[in-house]
Design an enzyme around this catalytic site. Structure first.
Site, PDB file in Angstrom:
ATOM      1  N   GLY A   1     -21.024  40.777  15.174  1.00 21.42           N
ATOM      2  CA  GLY A   1     -21.922  41.592  15.983  1.00 21.42           C
ATOM      3  C   GLY A   1     -21.680  41.345  17.454  1.00 21.42           C
ATOM      4  O   GLY A   1     -20.565  41.029  17.869  1.00 21.42           O
ATOM      5  N   GLU A   2     -22.713  41.501  18.267  1.00 23.24           N
ATOM      6  CA  GLU A   2     -22.652  41.285  19.712  1.00 23.24           C
ATOM      7  C   GLU A   2     -21.808  42.322  20.445  1.00 23.24           C
ATOM      8  O   GLU A   2     -21.630  42.224  21.662  1.00 23.24           O
ATOM      9  CB  GLU A   2     -22.093  39.893  20.067  1.00 23.24           C
ATOM     10  N   GLY A   3     -21.220  43.284  19.735  1.00 29.79           N
ATOM     11  CA  GLY A   3     -20.296  44.209  20.373  1.00 29.79           C
ATOM     12  C   GLY A   3     -18.871  43.700  20.407  1.00 29.79           C
ATOM     13  O   GLY A   3     -18.016  44.298  21.077  1.00 29.79           O
TER      14      GLY A   3
END
Length: 348
Positions: free
Chosen positions: A305-307
Protein backbone atom coordinates in the site's frame (compact mmCIF):
# COMPACT_ATOMS: atom_id res chain seq x y z
CA UNK A 1 -13.90 22.21 -16.09
CA UNK A 2 -11.73 24.21 -13.70
CA UNK A 3 -13.88 24.96 -10.64
CA UNK A 4 -12.99 23.08 -7.41
CA UNK A 5 -14.75 19.79 -6.72
CA UNK A 6 -17.12 20.24 -3.78
CA UNK A 7 -19.78 17.58 -3.40
CA UNK A 8 -22.51 18.67 -0.98
CA UNK A 9 -24.87 15.70 -1.39
CA UNK A 10 -24.85 12.39 -3.23
CA UNK A 11 -27.50 13.61 -5.67
CA UNK A 12 -25.04 16.19 -7.04
CA UNK A 13 -22.66 13.60 -8.53
CA UNK A 14 -24.49 12.85 -11.82
CA UNK A 15 -24.47 16.53 -12.77
CA UNK A 16 -20.81 16.83 -11.78
CA UNK A 17 -19.89 13.72 -13.78
CA UNK A 18 -21.63 15.08 -16.87
CA UNK A 19 -19.49 18.23 -16.77
CA UNK A 20 -16.12 16.51 -16.43
CA UNK A 21 -13.71 16.58 -19.41
CA UNK A 22 -13.74 13.71 -21.87
CA UNK A 23 -10.87 11.97 -23.66
CA UNK A 24 -9.46 14.22 -26.40
CA UNK A 25 -9.58 12.15 -29.58
CA UNK A 26 -7.74 14.79 -31.62
CA UNK A 27 -4.77 14.75 -29.24
CA UNK A 28 -4.69 10.96 -29.34
CA UNK A 29 -4.77 11.00 -33.13
CA UNK A 30 -1.83 13.42 -33.18
CA UNK A 31 0.14 10.98 -31.01
CA UNK A 32 -0.63 8.11 -33.37
CA UNK A 33 0.47 10.18 -36.36
CA UNK A 34 3.79 11.09 -34.75
CA UNK A 35 4.28 7.53 -33.48
CA UNK A 36 4.09 6.28 -37.07
CA UNK A 37 7.01 8.53 -38.02
CA UNK A 38 9.39 7.68 -35.16
CA UNK A 39 12.60 5.76 -35.89
CA UNK A 40 11.44 2.30 -34.86
CA UNK A 41 9.32 -0.51 -36.23
CA UNK A 42 5.59 0.08 -35.95
CA UNK A 43 4.37 -1.02 -32.53
CA UNK A 44 7.86 -1.89 -31.32
CA UNK A 45 7.42 -0.05 -28.01
CA UNK A 46 4.34 -2.09 -27.23
CA UNK A 47 2.26 -0.77 -24.36
CA UNK A 48 4.45 2.33 -24.03
CA UNK A 49 2.80 3.60 -27.20
CA UNK A 50 -0.65 3.02 -25.71
CA UNK A 51 0.36 4.87 -22.55
CA UNK A 52 1.50 7.90 -24.52
CA UNK A 53 -1.81 8.02 -26.33
CA UNK A 54 -3.63 7.65 -23.01
CA UNK A 55 -1.69 10.54 -21.49
CA UNK A 56 -2.26 12.77 -24.50
CA UNK A 57 -5.98 12.11 -24.65
CA UNK A 58 -6.56 12.86 -21.00
CA UNK A 59 -4.24 15.85 -20.83
CA UNK A 60 -5.73 17.17 -24.07
CA UNK A 61 -2.35 17.85 -25.69
CA UNK A 62 -0.51 16.33 -28.65
CA UNK A 63 2.80 16.10 -26.74
CA UNK A 64 1.93 14.76 -23.26
CA UNK A 65 3.95 15.54 -20.12
CA UNK A 66 4.89 13.56 -17.04
CA UNK A 67 7.50 15.82 -15.44
CA UNK A 68 5.44 17.01 -12.47
CA UNK A 69 4.08 14.14 -10.40
CA UNK A 70 2.09 14.49 -7.19
CA UNK A 71 1.70 11.54 -4.82
CA UNK A 72 -1.17 11.69 -2.33
CA UNK A 73 -1.57 9.26 0.56
CA UNK A 74 -4.81 9.47 2.56
CA UNK A 75 -5.03 7.94 6.03
CA UNK A 76 -8.09 6.96 8.07
CA UNK A 77 -9.26 4.70 10.90
CA UNK A 78 -12.11 2.21 10.94
CA UNK A 79 -14.69 1.07 13.47
CA UNK A 80 -14.73 -2.46 12.05
CA UNK A 81 -11.42 -2.96 13.86
CA UNK A 82 -13.60 -3.58 16.92
CA UNK A 83 -14.21 -7.00 15.34
CA UNK A 84 -10.53 -7.94 15.68
CA UNK A 85 -9.87 -7.89 11.93
CA UNK A 86 -6.27 -6.68 12.14
CA UNK A 87 -3.18 -7.81 14.06
CA UNK A 88 -2.19 -4.20 14.83
CA UNK A 89 -3.96 -1.52 16.91
CA UNK A 90 -5.38 1.56 15.21
CA UNK A 91 -2.72 3.74 16.84
CA UNK A 92 -0.39 2.42 14.15
CA UNK A 93 -2.17 4.56 11.54
CA UNK A 94 -1.11 7.78 13.28
CA UNK A 95 2.35 6.35 13.93
CA UNK A 96 2.78 5.59 10.24
CA UNK A 97 1.61 9.09 9.32
CA UNK A 98 4.37 10.40 11.60
CA UNK A 99 6.79 8.05 9.87
CA UNK A 100 5.74 9.47 6.49
CA UNK A 101 6.30 12.98 7.81
CA UNK A 102 9.78 11.99 9.02
CA UNK A 103 10.65 10.47 5.64
CA UNK A 104 11.03 6.95 7.01
CA UNK A 105 8.51 4.92 4.97
CA UNK A 106 8.91 3.02 1.71
CA UNK A 107 6.78 5.56 -0.15
CA UNK A 108 9.16 8.34 0.90
CA UNK A 109 12.10 6.54 -0.68
CA UNK A 110 10.22 5.68 -3.85
CA UNK A 111 8.85 9.19 -4.33
CA UNK A 112 12.31 10.64 -3.73
CA UNK A 113 13.78 8.26 -6.30
CA UNK A 114 11.00 8.90 -8.80
CA UNK A 115 10.99 12.67 -8.33
CA UNK A 116 7.38 12.83 -7.13
CA UNK A 117 6.11 15.30 -4.54
CA UNK A 118 4.54 13.42 -1.61
CA UNK A 119 1.68 14.75 0.50
CA UNK A 120 0.08 12.73 3.31
CA UNK A 121 -3.43 13.67 4.43
CA UNK A 122 -4.65 12.21 7.76
CA UNK A 123 -8.43 12.26 8.05
CA UNK A 124 -9.76 12.54 11.61
CA UNK A 125 -7.64 9.68 12.91
CA UNK A 126 -8.94 10.26 16.44
CA UNK A 127 -12.48 9.67 15.18
CA UNK A 128 -12.76 6.23 13.52
CA UNK A 129 -15.76 5.41 11.39
CA UNK A 130 -18.56 3.39 12.95
CA UNK A 131 -18.41 -0.40 12.82
CA UNK A 132 -20.09 -1.36 9.54
CA UNK A 133 -21.12 -4.76 10.90
CA UNK A 134 -23.48 -2.90 13.25
CA UNK A 135 -24.71 -0.04 11.02
CA UNK A 136 -23.49 2.59 8.57
CA UNK A 137 -19.84 3.53 8.81
CA UNK A 138 -20.37 7.17 7.82
CA UNK A 139 -23.17 9.66 7.26
CA UNK A 140 -23.76 11.27 3.87
CA UNK A 141 -22.34 14.52 5.25
CA UNK A 142 -19.18 12.76 6.44
CA UNK A 143 -18.70 11.07 3.07
CA UNK A 144 -19.13 14.27 1.09
CA UNK A 145 -16.82 16.16 3.46
CA UNK A 146 -14.09 13.56 2.93
CA UNK A 147 -14.61 13.62 -0.85
CA UNK A 148 -14.18 17.40 -0.81
CA UNK A 149 -11.04 17.14 1.32
CA UNK A 150 -9.56 14.63 -1.09
CA UNK A 151 -10.37 16.84 -4.06
CA UNK A 152 -8.80 19.91 -2.45
CA UNK A 153 -5.54 18.03 -1.88
CA UNK A 154 -4.93 17.65 -5.64
CA UNK A 155 -2.44 20.04 -7.24
CA UNK A 156 -4.14 21.17 -10.48
CA UNK A 157 -0.74 21.89 -12.07
CA UNK A 158 0.45 18.26 -11.80
CA UNK A 159 1.01 16.23 -14.95
CA UNK A 160 0.13 12.95 -13.24
CA UNK A 161 -1.39 12.01 -9.86
CA UNK A 162 -0.29 8.99 -7.82
CA UNK A 163 -2.74 7.73 -5.21
CA UNK A 164 -2.23 5.61 -2.11
CA UNK A 165 -3.64 5.00 1.36
CA UNK A 166 -2.86 4.04 4.93
CA UNK A 167 -5.31 2.80 7.55
CA UNK A 168 -5.36 -0.10 9.96
CA UNK A 169 -8.32 -2.28 8.98
CA UNK A 170 -8.78 -0.91 5.49
CA UNK A 171 -8.08 -4.19 3.68
CA UNK A 172 -11.28 -5.43 5.36
CA UNK A 173 -13.08 -2.35 4.06
CA UNK A 174 -11.67 -3.04 0.58
CA UNK A 175 -12.88 -6.64 0.62
CA UNK A 176 -16.37 -5.54 1.66
CA UNK A 177 -16.37 -2.82 -1.02
CA UNK A 178 -15.45 -5.38 -3.66
CA UNK A 179 -18.20 -7.74 -2.54
CA UNK A 180 -20.90 -5.06 -2.66
CA UNK A 181 -19.86 -3.82 -6.10
CA UNK A 182 -18.61 -6.95 -7.87
CA UNK A 183 -20.50 -9.75 -6.14
CA UNK A 184 -19.17 -12.87 -4.50
CA UNK A 185 -18.70 -13.70 -0.87
CA UNK A 186 -16.17 -12.96 1.83
CA UNK A 187 -13.93 -15.86 0.79
CA UNK A 188 -13.59 -14.33 -2.69
CA UNK A 189 -12.15 -11.03 -1.46
CA UNK A 190 -10.56 -11.40 1.99
CA UNK A 191 -6.79 -11.73 2.08
CA UNK A 192 -3.99 -11.41 4.65
CA UNK A 193 -3.71 -7.63 4.46
CA UNK A 194 -1.09 -6.50 6.98
CA UNK A 195 -0.22 -10.07 7.92
CA UNK A 196 -3.32 -11.69 9.40
CA UNK A 197 -2.98 -15.16 10.90
CA UNK A 198 -5.70 -17.78 10.61
CA UNK A 199 -7.68 -16.45 13.56
CA UNK A 200 -7.62 -12.86 12.28
CA UNK A 201 -8.50 -14.04 8.76
CA UNK A 202 -11.55 -15.83 10.15
CA UNK A 203 -12.67 -12.64 11.87
CA UNK A 204 -12.09 -10.63 8.67
CA UNK A 205 -14.26 -13.07 6.71
CA UNK A 206 -16.97 -12.90 9.34
CA UNK A 207 -16.95 -9.08 9.28
CA UNK A 208 -17.16 -8.95 5.48
CA UNK A 209 -19.93 -11.56 5.46
CA UNK A 210 -21.82 -9.43 7.99
CA UNK A 211 -21.37 -6.38 5.77
CA UNK A 212 -22.73 -8.26 2.78
CA UNK A 213 -25.78 -9.37 4.75
CA UNK A 214 -26.48 -5.96 6.28
CA UNK A 215 -25.71 -3.74 3.30
CA UNK A 216 -26.59 -5.92 0.30
CA UNK A 217 -27.67 -3.92 -2.75
CA UNK A 218 -25.90 -0.72 -1.73
CA UNK A 219 -23.37 0.56 -4.25
CA UNK A 220 -21.76 3.83 -5.30
CA UNK A 221 -21.63 6.67 -2.81
CA UNK A 222 -24.28 4.90 -0.75
CA UNK A 223 -21.80 2.04 -0.28
CA UNK A 224 -19.17 4.53 0.86
CA UNK A 225 -21.55 5.56 3.62
CA UNK A 226 -22.44 1.97 4.43
CA UNK A 227 -18.96 0.48 4.76
CA UNK A 228 -16.34 2.99 3.63
CA UNK A 229 -13.72 5.04 5.39
CA UNK A 230 -12.72 8.64 5.10
CA UNK A 231 -9.58 7.74 3.15
CA UNK A 232 -11.66 5.80 0.62
CA UNK A 233 -13.96 8.78 0.14
CA UNK A 234 -10.95 11.11 -0.14
CA UNK A 235 -9.46 8.89 -2.84
CA UNK A 236 -12.72 9.22 -4.78
CA UNK A 237 -12.56 13.00 -4.38
CA UNK A 238 -8.98 13.07 -5.65
CA UNK A 239 -9.94 11.02 -8.71
CA UNK A 240 -12.76 13.46 -9.49
CA UNK A 241 -10.54 16.52 -9.04
CA UNK A 242 -7.86 15.00 -11.25
CA UNK A 243 -10.42 14.39 -13.99
CA UNK A 244 -11.63 17.99 -13.73
CA UNK A 245 -8.04 19.22 -14.13
CA UNK A 246 -7.20 16.74 -16.94
CA UNK A 247 -4.65 14.91 -14.82
CA UNK A 248 -4.16 11.18 -15.51
CA UNK A 249 -4.14 9.04 -12.35
CA UNK A 250 -1.99 6.12 -11.25
CA UNK A 251 -3.85 4.04 -8.67
CA UNK A 252 -1.97 1.81 -6.26
CA UNK A 253 -3.06 -1.74 -5.41
CA UNK A 254 -6.00 -3.67 -3.96
CA UNK A 255 -7.21 -1.17 -1.37
CA UNK A 256 -6.81 1.86 -3.61
CA UNK A 257 -8.56 0.18 -6.53
CA UNK A 258 -11.42 -0.99 -4.31
CA UNK A 259 -11.80 2.53 -2.92
CA UNK A 260 -12.79 3.95 -6.30
CA UNK A 261 -15.31 1.22 -7.18
CA UNK A 262 -18.13 3.52 -5.96
CA UNK A 263 -17.27 6.03 -8.70
CA UNK A 264 -17.52 3.34 -11.37
CA UNK A 265 -20.89 2.31 -9.95
CA UNK A 266 -22.14 5.90 -10.22
CA UNK A 267 -20.91 6.37 -13.81
CA UNK A 268 -18.86 3.81 -15.72
CA UNK A 269 -16.58 6.40 -17.33
CA UNK A 270 -15.44 8.06 -14.11
CA UNK A 271 -12.36 5.83 -13.94
CA UNK A 272 -11.37 6.11 -17.60
CA UNK A 273 -8.50 8.51 -16.80
CA UNK A 274 -7.06 6.05 -14.26
CA UNK A 275 -4.33 3.45 -14.66
CA UNK A 276 -3.45 0.78 -12.11
CA UNK A 277 0.22 0.96 -11.16
CA UNK A 278 0.76 -2.63 -10.11
CA UNK A 279 -0.82 -6.01 -9.47
CA UNK A 280 -1.02 -6.46 -5.71
CA UNK A 281 -0.16 -9.80 -4.15
CA UNK A 282 -3.40 -9.44 -2.15
CA UNK A 283 -5.50 -12.25 -3.70
CA UNK A 284 -8.57 -10.13 -4.38
CA UNK A 285 -6.76 -7.71 -6.69
CA UNK A 286 -6.49 -9.97 -9.75
CA UNK A 287 -10.23 -10.76 -9.95
CA UNK A 288 -11.02 -7.11 -9.23
CA UNK A 289 -8.86 -5.94 -12.13
CA UNK A 290 -10.36 -8.60 -14.38
CA UNK A 291 -13.85 -7.37 -13.54
CA UNK A 292 -12.79 -3.78 -14.27
CA UNK A 293 -10.94 -4.67 -17.48
CA UNK A 294 -7.85 -2.87 -16.16
CA UNK A 295 -4.27 -4.04 -16.73
CA UNK A 296 -1.58 -3.09 -14.20
CA UNK A 297 1.71 -1.67 -15.39
CA UNK A 298 3.85 -3.75 -13.02
CA UNK A 299 3.67 -7.07 -11.17
CA UNK A 300 6.31 -7.20 -8.45
CA UNK A 301 4.53 -9.12 -5.70
CA UNK A 302 3.97 -5.98 -3.61
CA UNK A 303 1.18 -5.67 -1.03
CA UNK A 304 2.38 -2.76 1.08
CA UNK A 305 0.00 0.00 0.00
CA UNK A 306 1.07 3.60 0.68
CA UNK A 307 1.06 4.26 -3.08
CA UNK A 308 4.32 2.31 -3.51
CA UNK A 309 3.20 0.47 -6.65
CA UNK A 310 2.00 3.70 -8.23
CA UNK A 311 5.33 5.40 -7.46
CA UNK A 312 7.25 2.59 -9.12
CA UNK A 313 4.97 2.66 -12.15
CA UNK A 314 5.65 6.36 -12.64
CA UNK A 315 8.99 5.46 -14.23
CA UNK A 316 7.22 3.39 -16.88
CA UNK A 317 4.85 6.24 -17.66
CA UNK A 318 7.70 8.73 -17.88
CA UNK A 319 9.63 6.38 -20.12
CA UNK A 320 6.70 6.18 -22.52
CA UNK A 321 6.32 9.95 -22.70
CA UNK A 322 10.08 10.51 -23.03
CA UNK A 323 10.39 8.12 -25.96
CA UNK A 324 7.51 9.74 -27.78
CA UNK A 325 8.77 13.26 -27.17
CA UNK A 326 12.50 12.74 -27.64
CA UNK A 327 12.86 10.18 -30.41
CA UNK A 328 13.64 11.46 -33.87
CA UNK A 329 11.29 10.95 -36.77
CA UNK A 330 12.58 9.28 -39.93
CA UNK A 331 12.77 12.68 -41.59
CA UNK A 332 14.65 14.26 -38.68
CA UNK A 333 17.16 11.40 -38.64
CA UNK A 334 17.65 11.58 -42.40
CA UNK A 335 16.26 8.08 -42.85
CA UNK A 336 13.97 7.86 -45.84
CA UNK A 337 12.73 5.81 -48.70
CA UNK A 338 13.71 2.14 -48.59
CA UNK A 339 15.73 2.64 -45.36
CA UNK A 340 12.61 3.64 -43.46
CA UNK A 341 10.68 0.75 -44.95
CA UNK A 342 13.40 -1.71 -43.91
CA UNK A 343 13.33 -0.41 -40.31
CA UNK A 344 9.56 -0.62 -40.26
CA UNK A 345 9.68 -4.23 -41.36
CA UNK A 346 12.14 -5.43 -38.70
CA UNK A 347 10.76 -8.30 -36.59
CA UNK A 348 12.11 -9.50 -33.29
Amino acid sequence: MTEPIALHRFADLPDLAARLPAFDQAAAAAVRAREAELTKPAGALGRLEELTEFMAGWQGVARPRAATAQALVFAGNHGVCEQGVNPYPQEVTAQMVANFAAGGAAINQLCRTAGATLSVVPLDLDRPTADFTQGDALSEAEVTAAITRGAKAVDPSADVLLLGEMGIGNSTVAAAMAALHLGGGADDWVGPGAGADDAVLARKRAAVAAAIDRHAGRTGLDALAAIGGREQAALCGAVLAARAARIPVLLDGFICTAAVLPLRAEAAGLLDHCLVGHASAEPGHAPMLAALGMHPLLDLGLRLGEGTGAALALGVLRGAVACHDGMATFAEAGIGGQGAKRIDSVKE
